[in-house]
Motif scaffolding. Structure first.
Motif, mmCIF file in Angstrom:
data_model
loop_
_atom_site.group_PDB
_atom_site.id
_atom_site.type_symbol
_atom_site.label_atom_id
_atom_site.label_comp_id
_atom_site.label_asym_id
_atom_site.label_seq_id
_atom_site.Cartn_x
_atom_site.Cartn_y
_atom_site.Cartn_z
ATOM 1 N N LEU A 34 0.789 -8.493 16.173
ATOM 2 C CA LEU A 34 0.813 -9.254 14.919
ATOM 3 C C LEU A 34 2.211 -9.724 14.525
ATOM 4 C CD1 LEU A 34 -1.660 -7.081 12.833
ATOM 5 C CD2 LEU A 34 -2.098 -9.357 13.810
ATOM 6 N N GLY A 35 3.246 -9.161 15.146
ATOM 7 C CA GLY A 35 4.612 -9.544 14.812
ATOM 8 C C GLY A 35 5.086 -8.942 13.500
ATOM 9 N N ILE A 36 4.622 -7.715 13.215
ATOM 10 C CA ILE A 36 5.008 -7.029 11.987
ATOM 11 C C ILE A 36 5.633 -5.686 12.344
ATOM 12 C CG2 ILE A 36 3.271 -8.204 10.583
ATOM 13 C CD1 ILE A 36 1.500 -5.736 10.820
ATOM 14 N N GLU A 37 6.075 -4.955 11.353
ATOM 15 C CA GLU A 37 6.704 -3.648 11.578
ATOM 16 C C GLU A 37 5.646 -2.576 11.817
ATOM 17 O OE1 GLU A 37 10.021 -3.102 11.724
ATOM 18 O OE2 GLU A 37 10.269 -5.267 11.478
ATOM 19 N N TYR A 38 6.010 -1.582 12.603
ATOM 20 C CA TYR A 38 5.130 -0.440 12.857
ATOM 21 C C TYR A 38 4.716 0.224 11.548
ATOM 22 C CZ TYR A 38 3.712 4.204 14.452
ATOM 23 O OH TYR A 38 3.017 5.368 14.648
ATOM 24 N N SER A 39 5.617 0.293 10.591
ATOM 25 C CA SER A 39 5.326 0.933 9.300
ATOM 26 C C SER A 39 4.319 0.144 8.461
ATOM 27 C CB SER A 39 6.620 1.145 8.508
ATOM 28 O OG SER A 39 7.244 -0.099 8.271
ATOM 29 N N ASP A 40 4.013 -1.096 8.858
ATOM 30 C CA ASP A 40 3.028 -1.909 8.148
ATOM 31 C C ASP A 40 1.599 -1.626 8.607
ATOM 32 O OD1 ASP A 40 4.921 -3.369 6.632
ATOM 33 O OD2 ASP A 40 5.263 -4.721 8.335
ATOM 34 N N VAL A 41 1.445 -0.782 9.624
ATOM 35 C CA VAL A 41 0.131 -0.518 10.210
ATOM 36 C C VAL A 41 -0.259 0.933 9.926
ATOM 37 C CG1 VAL A 41 -1.235 -0.549 12.343
ATOM 38 C CG2 VAL A 41 0.633 -2.183 12.051
ATOM 39 N N THR A 42 -1.493 1.119 9.467
ATOM 40 C CA THR A 42 -1.999 2.466 9.205
ATOM 41 C C THR A 42 -3.235 2.744 10.033
ATOM 42 O OG1 THR A 42 -3.407 1.792 7.363
ATOM 43 C CG2 THR A 42 -1.146 2.408 6.825
ATOM 44 N N TRP A 43 -3.537 4.015 10.162
ATOM 45 C CA TRP A 43 -4.698 4.486 10.913
ATOM 46 C C TRP A 43 -5.431 5.473 10.024
ATOM 47 C CZ3 TRP A 43 -5.663 4.199 16.438
ATOM 48 C CH2 TRP A 43 -6.706 5.016 16.873
ATOM 49 N N PRO A 44 -6.443 5.022 9.265
ATOM 50 C CA PRO A 44 -7.172 5.955 8.399
ATOM 51 C C PRO A 44 -7.887 7.022 9.225
ATOM 52 C CG PRO A 44 -7.816 3.676 7.980
ATOM 53 C CD PRO A 44 -6.950 3.676 9.185
ATOM 54 N N ARG A 45 -7.861 8.242 8.750
ATOM 55 C CA ARG A 45 -8.528 9.334 9.474
ATOM 56 C C ARG A 45 -10.027 9.161 9.522
ATOM 57 N NH1 ARG A 45 -6.006 14.843 10.271
ATOM 58 N NH2 ARG A 45 -7.915 14.828 11.420
ATOM 59 N N ARG A 46 -10.627 8.785 8.434
ATOM 60 C CA ARG A 46 -12.084 8.609 8.379
ATOM 61 C C ARG A 46 -12.387 7.240 7.789
ATOM 62 N NH1 ARG A 46 -13.796 12.472 11.451
ATOM 63 N NH2 ARG A 46 -13.222 14.544 10.793
ATOM 64 N N HIS A 47 -13.365 6.583 8.369
ATOM 65 C CA HIS A 47 -13.793 5.296 7.848
ATOM 66 C C HIS A 47 -15.235 5.082 8.221
ATOM 67 C CE1 HIS A 47 -13.130 3.961 11.941
ATOM 68 N NE2 HIS A 47 -11.955 4.495 11.862
ATOM 69 N N ARG A 48 -15.787 3.956 7.881
ATOM 70 C CA ARG A 48 -17.227 3.731 8.026
ATOM 71 C C ARG A 48 -17.632 3.126 9.373
ATOM 72 N NH1 ARG A 48 -15.356 -0.699 4.776
ATOM 73 N NH2 ARG A 48 -16.043 -2.664 5.643
ATOM 74 N N TYR A 49 -16.723 2.944 10.295
ATOM 75 C CA TYR A 49 -17.042 2.230 11.534
ATOM 76 C C TYR A 49 -17.393 3.182 12.666
ATOM 77 C CZ TYR A 49 -15.192 -1.779 9.141
ATOM 78 O OH TYR A 49 -14.985 -2.765 8.237
ATOM 79 N N GLY A 50 -18.670 3.429 12.865
ATOM 80 C CA GLY A 50 -19.160 4.119 14.040
ATOM 81 C C GLY A 50 -18.913 5.608 14.072
ATOM 82 N N ALA A 51 -19.517 6.231 15.059
ATOM 83 C CA ALA A 51 -19.350 7.671 15.270
ATOM 84 C C ALA A 51 -18.001 7.942 15.897
ATOM 85 C CB ALA A 51 -20.463 8.174 16.179
ATOM 86 N N GLU A 52 -17.467 9.078 15.582
ATOM 87 C CA GLU A 52 -16.156 9.434 16.112
ATOM 88 C C GLU A 52 -16.269 9.760 17.599
ATOM 89 O OE1 GLU A 52 -13.615 13.014 14.847
ATOM 90 O OE2 GLU A 52 -13.559 11.565 13.202
#
Length: 148
Positions: A34-52
């Motif tokens: 995306l051409g942005i900083e690493y600190s601009d990207v997050t990884w939520p632990r839990r979300h609604r997309y599919g089984a873990e």
């Protein structure tokens, strides 16, 4: 993946981090694409997309899921270029400004890619007869000989 109104890109995948570094690798792929900083990207632990996913397969995850994240990012950039006046080259600030223009006009800023299994060009019996093994790498399928 989506972009929040607070200016964060969220990587939404159903993988679990077991200390193998997947979160770091996949967020780095998103930031770089995306051409942005690493600190601009997050990884939520839990979300609604599919089984873990609970497999211990860091290299395969990096390769396959990393490619899906890259494709989702490229789709997002293309969408922002077409519908929110993002330039062919852009800064971090221009990227997030385009996201806000898109949000104002269309609502949620998001992009999604799903894994699709490669087409079955050679059946199992043919693979066995020829002594071949299918190797799947991201979007590519190679057929390689094996020796026993």
């Amino acid at each position: 993946m989506d972009v929040t109104p607070e200016g964060k890109v969220r990587v939404l995948v159903s993988n679990t981090e077991f200390g193998q570094g997947t979160n770091t690798i996949l967020t780095q792929i998103a930031a770089e694409t995306l051409g942005i900083e690493y600190s601009d990207v997050t990884w939520p632990r839990r979300h609604r997309y599919g089984a873990e996913q609970r497999a211990y397969v860091a290299s395969r995850t990096s390769m396959v899921v990393g490619r899906l994240i890259e494709r989702a990012c490229l789709q997002l950039i293309s969408m922002l270029r077409e519908q929110a006046s993002l330039g062919a080259t852009h800064t971090r600030e221009e990227f997030f400004a385009a996201c806000e223009r898109y949000r104002a006009a269309h609502g949620e800023v998001s992009s999604m890619c799903r894994y699709e299994a490669p087409p079955e060009s050679i059946g199992r019996s043919e693979i066995s007869r020829r002594g071949l093994r299918r190797v799947c790498v991201g979007d590519y399928v190679a057929q390689v000989a094996w020796t026993l």
